[in-house]
Each structure stands twice: as C-alpha cells, then as structure tokens.
Design an enzyme around this catalytic site. Structure first.
Site, mmCIF file in Angstrom:
data_model
loop_
_atom_site.group_PDB
_atom_site.id
_atom_site.type_symbol
_atom_site.label_atom_id
_atom_site.label_comp_id
_atom_site.label_asym_id
_atom_site.label_seq_id
_atom_site.Cartn_x
_atom_site.Cartn_y
_atom_site.Cartn_z
ATOM 1 N N SER A 96 -6.129 3.774 4.333
ATOM 2 C CA SER A 96 -5.517 2.996 3.260
ATOM 3 C C SER A 96 -6.566 2.333 2.372
ATOM 4 O O SER A 96 -6.415 1.201 1.927
ATOM 5 C CB SER A 96 -4.569 1.928 3.822
ATOM 6 O OG SER A 96 -3.737 1.403 2.806
ATOM 7 N N LYS A 137 0.259 3.911 -2.632
ATOM 8 C CA LYS A 137 -0.667 5.049 -2.517
ATOM 9 C C LYS A 137 0.055 6.377 -2.293
ATOM 10 O O LYS A 137 -0.575 7.436 -2.361
ATOM 11 C CB LYS A 137 -1.676 4.783 -1.396
ATOM 12 C CG LYS A 137 -2.570 3.570 -1.674
ATOM 13 C CD LYS A 137 -3.591 3.374 -0.566
ATOM 14 C CE LYS A 137 -4.468 2.165 -0.831
ATOM 15 N NZ LYS A 137 -3.917 0.909 -0.338
ATOM 16 N N SER A 171 0.797 -1.234 0.000
ATOM 17 C CA SER A 171 0.000 0.000 0.000
ATOM 18 C C SER A 171 0.827 1.281 0.000
ATOM 19 O O SER A 171 0.263 2.379 -0.097
ATOM 20 C CB SER A 171 -0.961 0.014 1.194
ATOM 21 O OG SER A 171 -2.116 -0.732 0.901
#
Length: 390
Positions: free
Chosen positions: A124, A67, A64
């Site tokens: 997230s 991102k 993640s």
C-alpha cells in the site's frame, strides 16, 4: 375423520406460512452480513449482479482503497503497451515525501514498474503510487484527472478523487458500490492478482536495504480463494476493504466501509463471501478477448475488424437454477471509419432469456486498424466493381 381435521388444518397453516417465514429468515440473515459497517456491497464479478447491499451509494472516504483506481490505470497502460513491467521508474522528491504507508523510496531511486506495482498492491505504498502516477501522466495532478475521467467512463457518479493514495483530503470520496465496480474493472486484467493475491514478498532483494512486504489484506492468507484487492484505513474512514475471492468458476467482490476494527472488517467480509458461495452459482459464457463477431470498417487496411469481449461474461443464478434457452443478441455500431484503436467499443453483446435482458457487455476492437493506403483503396474499388458487374 373428526380427529384428522385439526391435523390437516395445522398442516395447511404450515404450508402457507413456510415460504414467507423462509423469506423473512433469509432477509434477516442477509441483514446481518455487514451490520457493523457504515456501508457494504457484495457482487459477482462477471455479471455485476448485486447479492447484498447496505447503504452502498453513501459517499464516504475510501482511504487506501483509492489505489484500486490507481492500479486500474497502471494495468490499462500495461495492456495498451504504453509502459512495460521492466521499465524503470524514477522517484521524485515529491513522491518520496509521501507520508502514511510507504515502501520508503528515496529521491532519485529507481524501481521497475513491476516492483512499484508490488509495493502498491502488497505494501500500500503511497510513495510508489505517486511515482507511478508521475511516470504515466507526468504529474500526480494529471493522473488524478485521468482517475476521475475513468470513474465517469464507468458511470460512477458518487466518486471524486483528489489524490492517488487515499490520504485525507476535502472532496475525496467514493462509495461501496463504486469501489466494487472499479474492482470489477481491475480484475479484467488477470495479472493483477499476482500482486494483490501475494501475502508477502521483498523489494531491493539484492541490496543491503532489503525490504519485507506483508499484505495489509490478511484474508489473502486466511480465507481460501481470496486474491485481492485493497484495504484502507484512516482515522476518518476507519477500517475498509475491497476484497475479491474466487471458487470454481465464480469470482465475488465484497466491499466494507467504516468498520471499527480490522477484526470486524474481516469478519463481515468473510460472512459476505460465505453467503455468496453457499447461495449462488455462475455459468461462464465467454472469456475475455473472445471473438464474437466482426464489423465493416470504412477505408481500413482490412474490410472488417473482429469484435471481442471486453471482460469475462457469466450468468449468476441461485443454486439449483439453470440458464437454458439463453439467447445471444449482438448490436454493432454502424459507419465505422479507420483508424480504429484496439479496445475501442464498437458494439454490445446482449444475453436474453424469455425476452428478458440478463446481461449486457461491451464488444471492442480486437486490434488496431490504420487507414488503407491509396493503392489498396484503388485495388479494392476495382475488385468491388468487377464483382458487381459479373
């Protein structure tokens, strides 16, 4: 005198070996900063100077932390006025179908850009990431193309994105160094830490579906000065974190890939941050968007356009060192023609000391400048001709 010679000899040996012993001790200390991670890097945000490196160019799954780039393109679109924080973003069937970490968007549900950004930075949210990608670029595929274009623009040769979320996919990888540079670019936008630096918050507050968000980056709460940026975890990537912390004038970015547990990941980030703040200091030189010079624009509405800094600029030194006698040099592009868009790179600011380049940073157009109309150009020609013949 005979008794003094042995003592003098011992003193000389200590004097000669102390610097190398200190250097060896420092090397040993830094080698232990992230010994349990697959790769790591520590750099100062403004200067981009690396203070610690462990396999920082090894290609690994970023999970993640992907991102960071997703948020960067969102902040760019906000900065350029292409979207606004209060704009409504509709969730597609595809965005709502994302697995992994999510804020449980339903097909057709609308949230503002600000709420979506909150869901990405704090929670997230994979679903929020895809919804924003579709809102900005029309499709996730198009947005991913822009992510890779931005990576190339930043000179990141060891990064390849296949999605906006970091979910496992063949050919989706990055490095600790590349991730730090993405974070460096993201942190140009001051507003982002309002989201990445928030430990907990809520979505759908005035409904019966009120949703509690808790930041996946626990250091935001437990390490003074940490205000970002993004954690990551998959079975393949293990525990990852791109962290940012600010104390005084100094902002530091620390990245860890592949730690075995959240505790190990946070512990190694903490060691790197402690090392940076105890051993280094920064000297702020320029703020972002500070006017540095101006440059001539052919056939523009105005004859010249201001060049401003594209990022905060500081110089990094070991504690106790100074930056006296630093000289500024400006390189400008020639033969610039209107129209010019805000943020277009038109020059470079170079800081030097004793002839050595300490830092280079892009200078960009302060604002848009369209072409001048025919009447304006005619009056300008007459005015220039009159001055020439005086």
């Amino acid at each position: 005198m005979k008794h003094l010679l042995p003592k003098l000899l011992i003193f000389m040996i200590i004097l000669l070996t102390a610097p190398s012993a200190f250097a060896e001790q420092t090397k040993q200390n830094t080698s232990e900063l992230a010994h349990e991670a697959k790769s790591a890097v520590l750099l100062e945000r403004d200067s981009g100077k690396v203070m610690y490196d462990k396999n920082s160019h090894e290609k690994l799954p970023p999970a993640s932390m992907t991102k960071v780039m997703t948020m960067l393109l969102i902040m760019e679109a906000l900065d350029e006025g292409k979207i606004k924080m209060k704009d409504k973003v509709r969730t597609s069937e595809y965005a709502a179908s994302m697995g992994g970490s999510q804020i449980f968007l339903e097909p057709g549900e609308e949230m503002t850009v600000e709420e979506m950004l909150k869901g990405i930075a704090i929670g997230s949210g994979n679903d929020a990431s895809v919804a924003m990608a579709e809102h900005i670029a029309g499709s996730e595929e198009e947005f991913v193309g822009r992510m890779n274009e931005k990576a190339a623009e930043l000179g990141l040769k060891d990064t390849s994105f296949q999605n906006t979320t970091g979910l496992p996919e063949k050919g989706h990888y990055s490095t600790a160094y590349d991730m730090a540079i993405m974070a460096k670019e993201l942190l140009k936008y001051d507003r982002i830490t309002k989201f990445t630096g928030t430990y907990e918050g809520y979505l759908r507050e005035n409904t019966d579906k009120k949703f509690w968000l808790v930041n996946t980056n626990r250091l935001v709460k437990f390490y003074p000065g940490v205000d970002g940026v993004k954690t990551g975890f998959t079975n393949e990537a293990k525990y990852c974190l791109t962290a940012s912390a600010k104390k005084g004038n100094m902002r530091v970015i620390a990245v860890v890939f592949g730690a075995s547990t959240p505790k190990e990941r946070n512990g190694q980030i903490t060691k790197m941050l402690d090392y940076a703040f105890s051993q280094y200091q920064t000297y702020p030189m320029y703020k972002r968007n500070q006017i540095i010079s101006s440059v001539k624009v052919n056939k523009g509405q105005n004859k010249k356009i201001n060049l401003v800094t594209s990022e905060p600029i500081s110089l990094l030194t070991k504690k106790g060192e100074n930056v006296e006698s630093v000289k500024k040099e400006i390189k400008q592009k020639g033969d610039i023609h209107a129209p010019v868009r805000k943020g277009t790179e038109l020059g470079t600011l170079i800081l030097k000391k004793d002839g050595k380049v300490l830092q280079e940073s892009p200078l960009v157009a302060e604002k848009d400048m369209d072409q001048a109309g025919t009447w304006t150009l005619f009056k300008r020609t007459i005015s220039d001709w009159t001055k020439w013949n005086e």
